[in-house]
Design an enzyme around this catalytic site. Structure first.
Site, PDB file in Angstrom:
ATOM      1  N   HIS A 132     -27.548  63.678  30.123  1.00 13.43           N
ATOM      2  CA  HIS A 132     -27.665  62.636  31.151  1.00 13.43           C
ATOM      3  C   HIS A 132     -28.800  62.952  32.136  1.00 13.43           C
ATOM      4  O   HIS A 132     -28.776  62.478  33.271  1.00 13.43           O
ATOM      5  CB  HIS A 132     -26.349  62.449  31.913  1.00 13.43           C
ATOM      6  CG  HIS A 132     -25.145  62.364  31.024  1.00 13.43           C
ATOM      7  ND1 HIS A 132     -24.767  61.205  30.400  1.00 13.43           N
ATOM      8  CD2 HIS A 132     -24.258  63.313  30.624  1.00 13.43           C
ATOM      9  CE1 HIS A 132     -23.683  61.427  29.668  1.00 13.43           C
ATOM     10  NE2 HIS A 132     -23.367  62.702  29.777  1.00 13.43           N
TER      11      HIS A 132
ATOM     12  N   SER B   5     -56.433  61.527  38.805  1.00 11.73           N
ATOM     13  CA  SER B   5     -56.193  60.331  39.611  1.00 11.73           C
ATOM     14  C   SER B   5     -57.451  59.999  40.390  1.00 11.73           C
ATOM     15  O   SER B   5     -58.124  60.887  40.915  1.00 11.73           O
ATOM     16  CB  SER B   5     -55.024  60.564  40.577  1.00 11.73           C
ATOM     17  OG  SER B   5     -54.956  59.530  41.542  1.00 11.73           O
TER      18      SER B   5
END
Length: 478
Positions: A154, A284
């Site tokens: 999970h 970036s």
């Protein structure tokens, strides 16, 4: 302005797919294969008694690679039929053979048999590149087979695994895709020469009703093209379910790569592992410090395309009316080619990333040690009971200590002090040394190392023996 800047060009050609895969889906490969099929047909027909000469076949052989495209394209503008345009163009180069080129055949003799040959050739490229990924991953997994790391269920820390065992999960899924594609290749047959509706009526006429000669002709064609045989029955085309089968397998490759790329993106966020980052690479435009997992992101993007594209041949297969319809053609020429080009691109990136994964072992260990105190409580409980402790009482004390330590970490930003809380609790009949001995991460990795070794030896190595015949260094275009 260069003409290529003024029209749309597929990114598969400019940014993603390799030259070798693009060549398989090129017009050059297609039309040269048509000519080889025409030669195979003529050679078989001659051997079985039709009036075809060695001179005619020799003339066809002489021009099998020299496709006169201008003549074919000019003819197609007049007759609006690609196969007959190339029959015409071939005949202009081979005037002696012109009367017998395509004798008894329909367009799908060259078109569909060529498509099957393309499926085989493209699949072999996929298998070789997948083998290189498996080679990279197996080397990586063996190196890190016993390095403990956090395992997740999970996306929450669960127990421990190892860096190498996690790579084994990626390997195993990809190895199953390889086996599926091999199975499809093992079952792949040529269409053969079945005629307009699959009845072979034209060949019954040519061979005066001799069915054995017709069957022998198809066997000879299959042998010449390197196939074990032809399909037993068909309409005009080979079953479009074949395309659906192959793209379903390609979807499987995409799914496996997608899983890997998502795991890598998360691990890079955790700062445990990174994909290769080149010296001058910019992460970036706004944030100079960024090291974005752009290669794994590209795998994810292309994988989604392939998974969705795999629906195309499934729908096409279900909408073929009776012996044939032509609404398959426009869809097929795009969907099949682009699925292979996309998986080729995915594997190129997959090779590149797995050939240079960076592991930050100190970060991996720090993250393990942050969570390990919670994970060892069961062992501490069992050891305490062995020394006379009350299981129910100690379980409650561990629950209380665990919640207290978790609150300290989450609410106060402090270190996990669970083990010290247990050491300081006189209810636990263990020495400090005995308690801290439980914090060796390798005590909690089970059979990870053995599982990696067994997978590599018994599943991966046989695939490498079949398909890995030399290192493939996948250079990315951009």
């Amino acid at each position: 302005m260069h003409e290529n800047k003024e029209i749309y060009i597929s990114p598969f050609s400019t940014r993603y797919a390799s030259k070798e895969m693009q060549e398989v889906f090129s017009e050059q490969f297609k039309f040269r294969t048509w000519r080889r099929l025409w030669i195979a047909l003529a050679r078989a027909e001659k051997a079985l008694g039709l009036d075809i000469t060695e001179e005619q076949i020799a003339q066809m052989e002489a021009f099998k690679d020299d496709v006169n495209y201008e003549v074919a394209e000019e003819r197609e503008r007049i007759v609006r039929h690609d196969v007959m345009s190339h029959v015409y163009a071939y005949g202009k180069q081979c005037p002696a053979a012109e009367p017998i080129i395509h004798l008894g055949a329909t367009s799908c003799y060259v078109g569909d048999n060529t498509d099957i040959i393309i499926l085989r050739k493209a699949s072999e490229i996929i298998l070789k590149k997948a083998a290189q990924v498996l080679k990279n991953l197996s080397d990586f997994a063996m190196e890190y087979k016993d390095m403990p790391c956090l395992a997740y269920t999970h996306l929450q820390p669960a127990q421990l695994t190892t860096v190498g065992k996690r790579a084994a999960l990626w390997m195993y899924e990809l190895s199953q895709d390889v086996l599926e594609l091999e199975h499809r290749l093992d079952k792949l047959l040529l269409l053969g020469s079945k005629g307009t509706t699959g009845t072979q009526a034209s060949f019954m006429e040519l061979f005066d009703g001799d069915e054995e000669k017709i069957k022998k002709m198809e066997t000879m064609i299959a042998d010449e093209m390197g196939f074990p045989g032809v399909v037993p029955v068909s309409g005009q085309t080979y079953s479009r379910k074949v395309d659906a089968y192959f793209l379903s397998v390609l979807s499987g490759f995409a799914q496996s790569a997608y899983k890997f790329s998502n795991d890598m993106r998360i691990l890079q966020s955790f700062e445990e592992m990174e994909e290769p980052f080149e010296k001058n690479q910019i992460g970036s435009s706004a944030m100079p410090y960024k090291r974005n997992p752009m290669r794994s992101e590209r795998i994810s993007a292309l994988a989604r395309y392939v998974i969705v594209d795999s629906l195309n041949p499934a729908l096409t297969a279900g909408t073929q009316w009776f012996e044939r319809t032509l609404d398959d053609s426009a869809n097929k020429r795009i969907s099949i080619a682009e699925a292979f080009l996309a998986v080729d691109a995915i594997l190129n990136i997959y090779i590149n990333v797995t050939g240079g994964i960076v592991v930050y072992d100190k970060v991996v260990n720090r993250r393990v040690m942050e969570k390990l105190p919670f994970m060892v409580t069961e062992n501490i409980l069992m050891q305490s009971v062995k020394k006379g402790g009350n299981r129910q009482e100690l379980h409650e004390r561990l629950r209380t200590h665990s919640h207290g330590a978790a609150a300290k970490v989450k609410l106060e930003g402090g270190a996990n002090d669970l083990i010290q809380r247990i050491v300081d609790d006189p209810a636990f009949p263990l020495t400090e040394e005995e308690i801290y001995a439980e914090l060796d991460p390798k005590r909690y990795i089970g059979r990870c190392a053995s599982q990696v070794e067994e997978l590599v030896a018994y599943t991966i190595q046989p695939i490498l023996q079949r398909w890995h015949d030399g290192e493939i260094q996948a250079e990315l275009k951009v």
